[in-house]
Structures are given as structure tokens and as C-alpha cells.
Design an enzyme around this catalytic site. Sequence first.
Site, short mmCIF file in Angstrom:
data_model
loop_
_atom_site.label_atom_id
_atom_site.label_comp_id
_atom_site.label_asym_id
_atom_site.label_seq_id
_atom_site.Cartn_x
_atom_site.Cartn_y
_atom_site.Cartn_z
N HIS A 124 0.82 -1.22 0.00
CA HIS A 124 0.00 0.00 0.00
C HIS A 124 0.86 1.27 0.00
CE1 HIS A 124 -3.51 -2.45 1.93
NE2 HIS A 124 -3.25 -2.80 0.70
N LEU A 370 -3.22 -9.67 5.63
CA LEU A 370 -3.12 -9.34 4.21
C LEU A 370 -1.92 -8.45 3.94
CD1 LEU A 370 -6.92 -8.68 3.47
CD2 LEU A 370 -5.64 -10.75 3.04
N PHE A 371 -1.11 -8.22 4.95
CA PHE A 371 0.23 -7.63 4.85
C PHE A 371 0.29 -6.28 4.12
CE2 PHE A 371 0.62 -12.39 4.23
CZ PHE A 371 0.65 -12.66 5.59
N CYS A 372 -0.71 -5.45 4.30
CA CYS A 372 -0.73 -4.13 3.64
C CYS A 372 -0.52 -4.25 2.14
CB CYS A 372 0.32 -3.19 4.23
SG CYS A 372 0.05 -2.84 5.96
N ALA A 373 -0.98 -5.36 1.58
CA ALA A 373 -0.93 -5.55 0.13
C ALA A 373 -2.20 -6.31 -0.23
CB ALA A 373 0.32 -6.33 -0.27
#
Length: 460
Positions: A124, A370-373
Amino acid sequence: MSLATEIRTPLAVLGADVQVPLASGEKVGYAALDYAASSPALQRVWDDVAAYAPYYGSVHRGAGYLSQLSTDLFEQSRRTVGEFLDLREGDQVVFTRATTDSLNLLASAVPAGTRVFAFETEHHASLLPWAHAGLDVTYLRAPRSRAEAVAALDAALAEAPEGPKLLCVTGASNVTGELWPVAELTATAHRHGARVVLDAAQLAPHHRVSVRELDVDWIAFSGHKIYAPFGAGVLAGRADWLDAAEPYLAGGGATRTVAREADGSVAVQWHTGPARHEAGSPNVIGAYAIASACRALTEAGFDGLEAREQQLIARLTAGLAEIPQVKVLNLFGEGSARVGVLSFVVRDWNSSHFSAALSAEYGIGVRDGLFCAHPLVRTLLGDEDEAPSECGAPEPSLPGERSLNAIRVSFGAGTPDEHVDRFLTAVRELVTEGAAWNYRNEGGRCVATVQVERGRRAEG
Ligand SMILES: Cc1ncc(COP(=O)(O)O)c(C=O)c1O
């Protein structure tokens, strides 16, 4: 040089002896396998910072000895980072707070009318600043091979209208760890007159990075992911757009002169160079810590560090391949080149529950989510049909939307073999025997409640 002589023992990091409690009350050494979020500090970085701390003083704003010393140290840190990145003549190093800050700074500085290109697979931090700054963005669909990525960019740029263009691309994915074809993408972008910023947040801690060889126009990375967790980051590269832009922050340090005008207004002349975008008192300890990490990694030698990391990756992927319930997530196909970052899902397990059990029963710290992606992880999980929710999802989900998330394991220069081995043993045991504890969702966190008989899956 033989492989045996290339491979070194882990670099000394803080926290290597930290004991953490398990759900049982026993204590074990913490296995930090979440380097992709934040890596532990190198002992060398800590020692350098501790040695400097008594001499700490203001930067660029003091006549005293310690202010002068601190100013020299700050500027020397800038040069060290420039050498580490192998910058070109005329390139600048701007100290920021972290990668997110660096990319937002660049987004604020690109010429008006710039069209930005970014793959939807970006973190992100490299996906979002552009539209947020009011720029037009073309989001490229997730490619399934490196060649497809290059072809997609080529096609998109061929259709782009005249005017300034910028590609933002990650060097190594924070989800899959896969390496992106940065040099090829950059050559393609330049052929179409587009500039390139490289998000090296996950690349710089693992690989030697040469801005000159990759030919990218800017690079961004974070101190806390490169063993220097003191709140600083870097944006480095071409000076022209940065010098022509409005300062990122308005304030002291960025100004050459400020004068009161006859009409009561205030006229400002801003600096050019890094100072233009570094208003306010700079984070000298953060900058010095990054420079210390750059020196430590360079002196340890990336050849040896990479060889050792690749050996750990091979051990991890071979171990996981023997567990049929585990599915490793890859964008570019199995066995694609990666750094020490890997995400996976486990059949019939909610990822939060699984990660909580790794922590509570084995003292292993990984990350789930969701790992900032989000677009990338959703693409990778798109054809998954297993997502039971024993412990709910850490990400808010819409009513009726399934909770889909993954588990990420990541490591680096300070990781001992034992951590990877313990992780594999834990995954195998959890998959075959189930958790030894029951877990419950407490405010979004998966918490162990009561011990259960092994051999049957715990209930939520
Ligand atoms: C690839 C990538 N880019 C950017 C970022 C943002 O870094 P920071 O949180 O240090 O600003 C991260 C953080 O996880 C990342 O993995």
C-alpha cells in the site's frame, strides 16, 4: 570460493537471547520470524548508537561542539548511505521517517500532470501515495511471470499520453519475497521516457542494491527493516524534480531566508538539496543508525549473507513442500527467486489461529493477515476455498465476506538455522496433531484458553 566458506553464521542482533512465555507458562527463546515487518537491531548498530548517544546534539542549528559533531555525523551518514546505494554524481539522499514517508514525499514532488504506473501487487505504501497526491495512476494487473510484467508495462506506456511519467515498482515483494525484474522494467520505462522509483523496503536488507546499475531514478527504504529501528528512512535519487518541487514540509531548516514584506506578508526562499524536504530538527540517531547498518552489511559482505539466506530459504521451502496441507503463495510460479520472505496458507486452518498457535505453543513470531498488500494477497488467495474462522479475521470484513488471510514467515541476516527448523517442526506438528490449546478471539487477537488433548483439532 567454495559454498562452505561463503556461508557465515548469523550476524549478532539484539533479542537473540530473549525468552518468551508459552501458553503452558514455560519459557523458550523467541524465534523472530517476522523480519519483513521489522527486523531486530544489529548489535553493531546498537553499539554505534550507544557510543554516539552521550555526544548527541542538535543538527544544523548549534555553535557548540556537540552540535557541530552531530551535524558532521548526520552529513557523513548521508554520504555513507549514498555509497551503500551506489548513487550517481548529483543524486541526493533525503532522510525521511520510513519508506511510506519517502514515497509520499516523492508523490508530492513529481511535476503536475505526471502519470504514475504501478502494479496492483504493490504494498500500500507504493500503491496509494500517487492518487492521494492527486496524480493520475494506471494500475497494472498482477502479472504471473516476470516477462509478463515487463510486457504489460511496455504496452501500457506505449498507449500513455505525452507528459511526465513515473513507474513505482517494488524490488522484492513483502508477501511472496519474490524478486521483481527491476532492471528490465527500468529499461522499458526509460525507453518510453518514464522515470522509475524503486521500493527497496524488502530488497535493501537482503541484497546489494546499486542505483547506478539498476538505473532507477529514485530508491526508498526503511531503517527499521534494515536492522536500524530508530525511526528513519531514505529517499535517494535524482535532484531535479525534488529541487523544483514545493518543500514536503514547511519549517525551519528548509529555508534559506524568510523576510517580512512591506505588505505584511512573508517571503520565503527555500533551500535546494536534501534540506528542502527535511524541515524540522532531523533524526540524527535514526540517520546514523541506518548508516551504521549500511556499513555493517557491506563489511559482512552481501555474497556471504545472501548465500546463507538462500540456504535457509531452500531448507524452508523443502520442508514445507513435504507438508501437503501447506500451500506456498507465489506470483511468478514455484521456485521463483526470492528473499527470505514467504507466505502460505494451511488447509482447514484459519491463518490467525495458526499463527497464534505458533506463538503460544512454540515461541515463534510470524505475521498473519493481508500484509498491507490487499489486492496482491486477494489475488493469490483467489482460488483458495479453505478459510474456516476459528479465531475470526484480523482484517475487518464486510458482512457475508469470507475471511481470507495468509501466514508470512520472514528472516534475514540474524536468523539462526534453529529458528527455521523449529518453525518447520511446529508447522508439521500443528498440521498433523492439531493445536495443544483451545483459542478464542479476544478483541481481534487469538488467545490460548485451555489445554486440550493433542491429536484432535482444538475448537474455537
Ligand atoms: C515492500 C514494502 N514497501 C513499503 C513498506 C512500508 O514501509 P514502512 O512501514 O517502513 O514505511 C513496506 C512495509 O512493510 C514494504 O514491505
